[in-house]
Design an enzyme around this catalytic site. Structure first.
Site, PDB file in Angstrom:
ATOM      1  N   GLY A  72     -40.126 -89.669 -22.910  1.00 48.98           N
ATOM      2  CA  GLY A  72     -40.560 -90.713 -21.989  1.00 48.98           C
ATOM      3  C   GLY A  72     -41.992 -91.186 -22.192  1.00 48.98           C
ATOM      4  O   GLY A  72     -42.517 -91.186 -23.293  1.00 48.98           O
ATOM      5  N   SER A  73     -42.600 -91.556 -21.086  1.00 52.44           N
ATOM      6  CA  SER A  73     -43.877 -92.258 -21.066  1.00 52.44           C
ATOM      7  C   SER A  73     -45.026 -91.454 -21.652  1.00 52.44           C
ATOM      8  O   SER A  73     -45.019 -90.215 -21.660  1.00 52.44           O
ATOM      9  CB  SER A  73     -44.191 -92.598 -19.616  1.00 52.44           C
ATOM     10  OG  SER A  73     -45.563 -92.784 -19.415  1.00 52.44           O
ATOM     11  N   SER A  74     -46.059 -92.175 -22.099  1.00 51.55           N
ATOM     12  CA  SER A  74     -47.271 -91.532 -22.603  1.00 51.55           C
ATOM     13  C   SER A  74     -48.094 -90.928 -21.463  1.00 51.55           C
ATOM     14  O   SER A  74     -49.124 -90.315 -21.698  1.00 51.55           O
ATOM     15  CB  SER A  74     -48.112 -92.537 -23.387  1.00 51.55           C
ATOM     16  OG  SER A  74     -48.368 -93.689 -22.614  1.00 51.55           O
ATOM     17  N   GLY A  75     -47.631 -91.098 -20.225  1.00 52.37           N
ATOM     18  CA  GLY A  75     -48.286 -90.442 -19.090  1.00 52.37           C
ATOM     19  C   GLY A  75     -47.884 -88.973 -18.944  1.00 52.37           C
ATOM     20  O   GLY A  75     -48.224 -88.336 -17.952  1.00 52.37           O
TER      21      GLY A  75
END
Lengths: 148, 423
Positions: A72-75
């Site tokens: 998923g996200s780079s967060g």
């Protein structure tokens, strides 16, 4: 290896590579599914929130998290970073697929982490087993939970 | 990890505490990856902003605390000097103008503005968009970058031929201050070659079709590197922006090749570069239809929110939306938000597009999007969007029902209040 003999002694030692140093132990929480950070976990409770995830609603706080890795996200790192600030981070991480998300995430969560184990941790370790991760030595010691 | 003399000096604190802490993080991160060294970068796109409630207790102590803890993973609070690498801020959680419509608390807006001043003076350029490549940060082929934002990373690697992994808040914070990032993954030529061949049985040309193909690829490819071959009409920035965002949502694709179009391969053979092909997929009418159906999570035809502009709209997309809305009025039960970078919004304003959209009852948003801010118009139950990425994330994050379709279908839904989209 003689699996039956191991089951009798109920202790298994896996060898791997240190990702983040340190030593800690706890009850294993195992999933064969990758985990999202941003949009996948609640950083205040440590619970998985992703719809259709097999651990949805289960918190990894204080557990030895055994999983394939990050998606998923780079967060990803930022959300696991927040679990540490909120005191709900896992006790240790054991994973099988290296990515920048999981490497940075493990580093900023600051818990012992290992990968590249000589046997598949997703098959050897079950939820509820007692697991000690000595990342500096690259070892994972699994005491199998007594199952009726 | 092997460090150069200059990197060692930074690590040892000879260039100040901030760089020492940044190097400490980069070394821990590099060793975790198994990287042998760092690589120089002069192009960083990260998340530096403070705009969420969880940051507030740290921000109250001062913005140095925010940067030290959240961008450097440092317990020591350091004074933050000017960035050494060209650095920009990606998308944020708050639209500086439309925050009231978003339902954002004033105290968060004040925090974001104070933080922007702090960062701006230190050289973090406030692009505030998920598409830095649309507003002036266009890396050159081969350039080593340290970018976050999955849709920007896949664009950077595949369309521009620049080199970045998916970085995070802490690694971009450290890269901006040191001009270094671990030399691992997509920085290394051999790791950029294709792994799977995807053969197209049908032509891909329309915007919606690029989204569908991308979403399909992410599902079947996961995190590997597809090489796409077949009847493709020359795509433009807008189509590949949508395509990559979709592939990075359903899967973790960070790089692809379209031989003859993307810059690192003229042929399928060159795209694989001697790497062993791990598998082949065929994409035809059946896969197209199945992907379209997977993207629909709604059952109710009555819609109440239309989201356009993910990744943030180009000026041409703004022009098309204005054209479709010209002289019309959206349905009274519907909210329409159109998202574009602030710099493009200025051009759209000058062209009169913003007036047309506003007169039709729509809102033009910048700096943010509903998935990042997790804020939708109050009472939203059913959304429609032209973005495969928003159709993927918004229902999961906010629990709404979602329709996915073409921009024309979405504008039609905004005007009628009813979803009539079809493949």
């Amino acid at each position: 290896m003689d699996i039956a003999a191991e089951t009798r002694t109920e202790t298994i030692v896996l060898k791997g590579r240190k990702v983040v140093g340190g030593r800690s132990e706890g009850e294993a929480l195992v999933t064969s599914e990758t985990i999202s950070g941003w949009g996948g976990i609640n950083e205040r409770s440590g619970a998985i929130i992703e719809r259709r995830h097999e651990l949805r609603g289960v918190s990894f706080a204080g557990k030895v998290l055994v999983f394939p890795g990050a998606k998923g996200s780079s967060g990803w790192s930022a959300y696991f970073h927040m679990t540490r600030l909120n005191g709900v981070q896992p006790a240790a991480m054991i994973f099988t697929r290296m990515t920048t998300k999981i490497a940075l995430g493990a580093v900023v969560t600051r818990v012992p982490a290992v990968t590249d184990l000589d046997r598949d941790p997703l098959l050897v370790i079950e939820t509820g087993d007692w697991v000690t991760v000595d990342a500096d030595a690259g070892t994972v010691t699994v005491i199998k939970k007594t199952r009726p | 990890m092997k460090l150069s003399d200059y990197e060692k000096a930074m690590y040892d604190g000879e260039h100040g505490r901030a760089k020492a802490r940044a190097m400490d993080l980069l070394v821990r991160y590099g060793e975790a990856l198994g990287a042998e060294r760092l690589v120089e970068t002069n192009n960083v796109a990260g998340a530096f902003n403070a705009s969420t409630p969880s940051v507030q207790p740290i921000a109250r102590k001062g913005m140095e605390h925010v940067y030290s803890e959240l961008n450097l993973d440092s317990d020591e609070v350091v004074e933050v000097p000017h960035m050494v690498a060209h650095t920009c801020q990606l998308i944020t959680g708050i639209d500086n103008d439309n925050w009231e419509l978003q339902g954002v608390d004033k105290s968060l807006v004040d925090m974001q503005r104070e933080n922007e001043k702090f960062l701006g003076r230190r050289g973090v350029n406030m692009f505030a968009t998920c598409t830095p490549y649309q507003v002036g940060n266009v890396p050159v082929k081969g350039e080593h970058c340290a970018w976050m934002e999955s849709s920007a990373v896949i664009y950077c690697n595949s369309v521009l031929g620049a080199r970045t992994n998916v970085e995070g808040k802490e690694s971009t914070g450290a890269a901006a201050l040191t001009g270094r990032i671990p030399y691992w993954g997509f920085h290394i030529t051999e790791n950029r070659r294709g792994t799977h061949l995807v053969e197209l049985d049908i032509e891909v040309d329309e915007m919606m079709d690029w989204g569908l193909l991308g979403y399909y690829l992410g599902e079947v490819i996961g995190e590997d590197i597809p090489v796409v071959e077949g009847p493709i009409r020359q795509p433009d920035l807008v189509k590949l922006k949508h395509f990559g965002a979709a592939a990075a949502s359903s899967g973790g694709v960070e790089m692809y090749h379209i031989p003859g179009i993307t810059p690192e391969a003229e042929s399928v053979e060159e795209a694989f570069g001697g790497r062993k092909m791990q598998g082949t997929f065929r994409y035809g009418s059946q896969q197209r239809r199945e992907t379209y159906e997977k993207l629909q999570s709604a059952t109710e035809k009555k819609v109440d929110f239309i989201m356009l502009g993910c990744p943030h709209n180009s000026i041409d997309q703004m022009s098309l939306i204005a054209h479709l809305l010209e002289g019309k009025r959206i349905h009274s039960d519907v909210a329409l938000w159109v998202h574009t970078p602030r710099a493009i919004k200025q051009v759209a304003e000058r062209n009169g597009y913003i007036d047309v959209i506003k007169e039709a009852g729509g809102v033009v948003m910048s700096d943010t999007c509903p998935a990042i801010s997790r804020r939708l118009p109050q009472g939203t139950r059913v959304i429609a969007t032209d973005s495969a990425k928003q159709a993927h994330y918004l229902p999961a994050i906010t629990g709404v029902q979602g329709w996915f379709g073409s921009v024309r279908d979405c504008v039609d839904a905004a005007l009628t209040g009813t979803w009539n989209g079809r493949i």
